[in-house]
Design a protein around this motif. Structure first.
Motif, PDB file in Angstrom:
ATOM      1  N   ALA A 123       0.977  -1.022   0.102  1.00  0.00           N
ATOM      2  CA  ALA A 123      -0.241  -0.155  -0.086  1.00  0.00           C
ATOM      3  C   ALA A 123       0.862   1.458  -0.045  1.00  0.00           C
ATOM      4  N   PHE A 124       0.353   2.401  -0.789  1.00  0.00           N
ATOM      5  CA  PHE A 124       1.148   3.593  -0.704  1.00  0.00           C
ATOM      6  C   PHE A 124       0.217   4.675  -0.439  1.00  0.00           C
ATOM      7  N   SER A 125       0.839   5.564   0.303  1.00  0.00           N
ATOM      8  CA  SER A 125      -0.008   6.852   0.959  1.00  0.00           C
ATOM      9  C   SER A 125       0.485   7.927   0.131  1.00  0.00           C
ATOM     10  N   VAL A 126      -0.562   8.633  -0.691  1.00  0.00           N
ATOM     11  CA  VAL A 126      -0.387   9.908  -1.572  1.00  0.00           C
ATOM     12  C   VAL A 126      -0.734  11.138  -0.733  1.00  0.00           C
ATOM     13  N   GLU A 127       0.205  12.013  -0.467  1.00  0.00           N
ATOM     14  CA  GLU A 127      -0.200  13.388   0.053  1.00  0.00           C
ATOM     15  C   GLU A 127      -0.822  14.195  -0.908  1.00  0.00           C
ATOM     16  N   LEU A 128      -2.219  14.413  -1.043  1.00  0.00           N
ATOM     17  CA  LEU A 128      -2.739  15.097  -1.972  1.00  0.00           C
ATOM     18  C   LEU A 128      -2.733  16.413  -1.608  1.00  0.00           C
ATOM     19  N   ASN A 129      -2.256  17.462  -2.518  1.00  0.00           N
ATOM     20  CA  ASN A 129      -2.501  19.029  -2.274  1.00  0.00           C
ATOM     21  C   ASN A 129      -2.627  19.452  -3.807  1.00  0.00           C
ATOM     22  N   GLY A 130      -3.605  19.095  -4.268  1.00  0.00           N
ATOM     23  CA  GLY A 130      -3.725  19.528  -5.726  1.00  0.00           C
ATOM     24  C   GLY A 130      -4.650  18.401  -6.568  1.00  0.00           C
ATOM     25  N   GLN A 131      -3.719  17.767  -7.656  1.00  0.00           N
ATOM     26  CA  GLN A 131      -4.358  16.692  -8.591  1.00  0.00           C
ATOM     27  C   GLN A 131      -3.078  15.555  -8.563  1.00  0.00           C
ATOM     28  N   TRP A 132      -3.964  14.433  -8.852  1.00  0.00           N
ATOM     29  CA  TRP A 132      -3.282  13.373  -9.365  1.00  0.00           C
ATOM     30  C   TRP A 132      -3.857  12.468 -10.188  1.00  0.00           C
ATOM     31  N   PHE A 133      -3.451  11.879 -11.187  1.00  0.00           N
ATOM     32  CA  PHE A 133      -4.113  11.185 -12.049  1.00  0.00           C
ATOM     33  C   PHE A 133      -4.137   9.571 -11.468  1.00  0.00           C
ATOM     34  N   LEU A 134      -5.379   8.935 -11.510  1.00  0.00           N
ATOM     35  CA  LEU A 134      -5.482   7.880 -10.770  1.00  0.00           C
ATOM     36  C   LEU A 134      -6.261   6.792 -11.377  1.00  0.00           C
TER      37      LEU A 134
ATOM     38  N   ASP B 257     -10.813  20.063 -17.864  1.00  0.00           N
ATOM     39  CA  ASP B 257     -10.494  19.755 -19.322  1.00  0.00           C
ATOM     40  C   ASP B 257      -8.817  20.279 -19.602  1.00  0.00           C
ATOM     41  N   ALA B 258      -8.318  21.296 -19.045  1.00  0.00           N
ATOM     42  CA  ALA B 258      -7.376  21.797 -19.486  1.00  0.00           C
ATOM     43  C   ALA B 258      -6.069  21.042 -18.934  1.00  0.00           C
ATOM     44  N   LEU B 259      -6.485  20.709 -17.739  1.00  0.00           N
ATOM     45  CA  LEU B 259      -5.219  19.586 -17.132  1.00  0.00           C
ATOM     46  C   LEU B 259      -5.287  18.291 -17.822  1.00  0.00           C
TER      47      LEU B 259
ATOM     48  N   THR C  23       8.181   3.665 -20.256  1.00  0.00           N
ATOM     49  CA  THR C  23       6.974   3.115 -20.711  1.00  0.00           C
ATOM     50  C   THR C  23       6.797   1.501 -19.921  1.00  0.00           C
ATOM     51  N   ILE C  24       5.359   1.113 -19.698  1.00  0.00           N
ATOM     52  CA  ILE C  24       4.949   0.511 -18.460  1.00  0.00           C
ATOM     53  C   ILE C  24       3.845  -0.266 -18.916  1.00  0.00           C
ATOM     54  N   ARG C  25       3.662  -1.327 -18.507  1.00  0.00           N
ATOM     55  CA  ARG C  25       2.118  -2.198 -18.770  1.00  0.00           C
ATOM     56  C   ARG C  25       1.188  -1.425 -18.302  1.00  0.00           C
ATOM     57  N   SER C  26       0.252  -1.259 -19.163  1.00  0.00           N
ATOM     58  CA  SER C  26      -0.772  -0.204 -18.461  1.00  0.00           C
ATOM     59  C   SER C  26      -1.562  -0.875 -17.251  1.00  0.00           C
ATOM     60  N   GLY C  27      -1.600  -1.969 -17.233  1.00  0.00           N
ATOM     61  CA  GLY C  27      -2.415  -2.480 -15.960  1.00  0.00           C
ATOM     62  C   GLY C  27      -1.461  -2.351 -14.619  1.00  0.00           C
ATOM     63  N   ASN C  28      -0.095  -2.212 -14.863  1.00  0.00           N
ATOM     64  CA  ASN C  28       0.518  -2.071 -13.706  1.00  0.00           C
ATOM     65  C   ASN C  28       0.748  -0.577 -13.089  1.00  0.00           C
ATOM     66  N   LEU C  29       0.213   0.529 -13.886  1.00  0.00           N
ATOM     67  CA  LEU C  29       0.275   1.872 -13.574  1.00  0.00           C
ATOM     68  C   LEU C  29      -0.856   2.076 -12.709  1.00  0.00           C
ATOM     69  N   LEU C  30      -0.655   2.898 -11.419  1.00  0.00           N
ATOM     70  CA  LEU C  30      -1.690   2.871 -10.434  1.00  0.00           C
ATOM     71  C   LEU C  30      -2.028   4.659 -10.453  1.00  0.00           C
ATOM     72  N   ALA C  31      -0.990   5.226 -10.655  1.00  0.00           N
ATOM     73  CA  ALA C  31      -1.421   6.642 -10.323  1.00  0.00           C
ATOM     74  C   ALA C  31       0.013   7.461 -10.876  1.00  0.00           C
ATOM     75  N   TYR C  32      -0.138   8.887 -11.146  1.00  0.00           N
ATOM     76  CA  TYR C  32       0.843   9.777 -11.455  1.00  0.00           C
ATOM     77  C   TYR C  32       0.482  11.122 -11.369  1.00  0.00           C
ATOM     78  N   GLN C  33       1.638  12.064 -11.177  1.00  0.00           N
ATOM     79  CA  GLN C  33       1.322  13.420 -10.921  1.00  0.00           C
ATOM     80  C   GLN C  33       1.226  14.188 -12.274  1.00  0.00           C
ATOM     81  N   PRO C  34       0.564  15.151 -12.234  1.00  0.00           N
ATOM     82  CA  PRO C  34       0.602  16.045 -13.318  1.00  0.00           C
ATOM     83  C   PRO C  34       1.919  16.728 -13.423  1.00  0.00           C
ATOM     84  N   GLY C  35       2.490  16.688 -14.828  1.00  0.00           N
ATOM     85  CA  GLY C  35       3.790  17.208 -14.970  1.00  0.00           C
ATOM     86  C   GLY C  35       4.299  16.150 -15.601  1.00  0.00           C
TER      87      GLY C  35
END
Length: 229
Positions: free
Chosen positions: A17-28, A51-53, A96-108
């Motif tokens: 398990a991973f804990s994300v400190e969210l202060n804005g946006q993450w893609f999930l 939409d812009a993000l 490049t990563i398997r699509s099913g393995n990617l859980l989340a990523y930061q904008p940027g």
């Protein structure tokens, strides 16, 4: 026992398990958040106030229905069926990563659709979270890897297929040709990487189990919308 003050910030709670400190946006990716504290909203890809993000950071229409944007302040717990979870940092790089393995990523980081079916590419600077069936190891090209053990690759060209024709022409190859039994394995078919960069391997040849992303299990209990459908 964890609470918002004691949960780690952008770090593992345990290997699963991973804990994300969210202060804005993450893609999930849907189905990967197991709990959260704070004021967090979840917006679908392709519509809504972000939409812009999305236009700047998400470029994979085939996977748009599988992802949301988490927005707000708080802590999110991410997990995926008790598989190993790790975070990685890219600095003006690409991975490049398997699509099913990617859980989340930061904008940027911008997510793009790889020309290799079943894989996604992240480009830019930021943190992402991914799962694997066992610990991940980094190896340098030139190298040939079992397709089932491959998690992804960073800063190196896409792989090509390599077939061991001497193996296929041998006794086992003849049996396969006559009976149709057996199949391709890492011993006769590999992905070949050349050039500079890193290749990410999980420590098993068993891929993470596939499931419908964001789907409600048939076995879900009473009170869960969509259960039993």
């Amino acid at each position: 026992m964890w609470d918002p003050a004691t949960l780690p910030s952008d770090d593992n709670v345990n290997p699963y398990a991973f804990s994300v400190e969210l202060n804005g946006q993450w893609f999930l990716q849907k189905g990967k958040m197991i709990a959260y504290y704070g004021q967090i909203d979840f917006h679908g890809i392709g519509h809504g106030p972000l939409d812009a993000l999305v236009a700047a950071n998400f470029h994979s229409p085939l996977h748009a229905a599988d992802w949301v944007v988490a927005q707000g302040r708080g802590k999110m717990l991410l997990a995926d069926r008790a598989y190993d979870i790790n975070s990685y940092d890219l600095d003006d790089g690409n991975l490049t990563i398997r699509s099913g393995n990617l859980l989340a990523y930061q904008p940027g980081l911008a997510l793009k659709q790889s020309i290799i079916p079943g894989f996604l590419t992240l480009i830019g600077t930021g943190k992402f979270v991914a799962a694997s069936n066992g610990a991940v190891h980094f190896v340098e090209p030139p190298v040939r890897v079992d397709p089932q053990a491959l998690v992804g690759w960073a800063d190196c060209p896409s792989p090509c297929h390599h077939y061991d024709h001497a193996y296929l022409r041998g006794v086992l190859g003849g049996i396969r040709q006559l009976t149709g039994l057996g199949g391709a394995s890492g011993e006769e078919h590999q992905f070949e990487f050349t050039g500079a960069g890193q290749v990410l391997l999980q420590s098993t040849e068993v891929l993470m189990g596939e499931r419908e992303t964001g789907g409600v299990p048939l076995s879900a209990g009473p009170g869960v919308p969509g259960a039993g459908r």
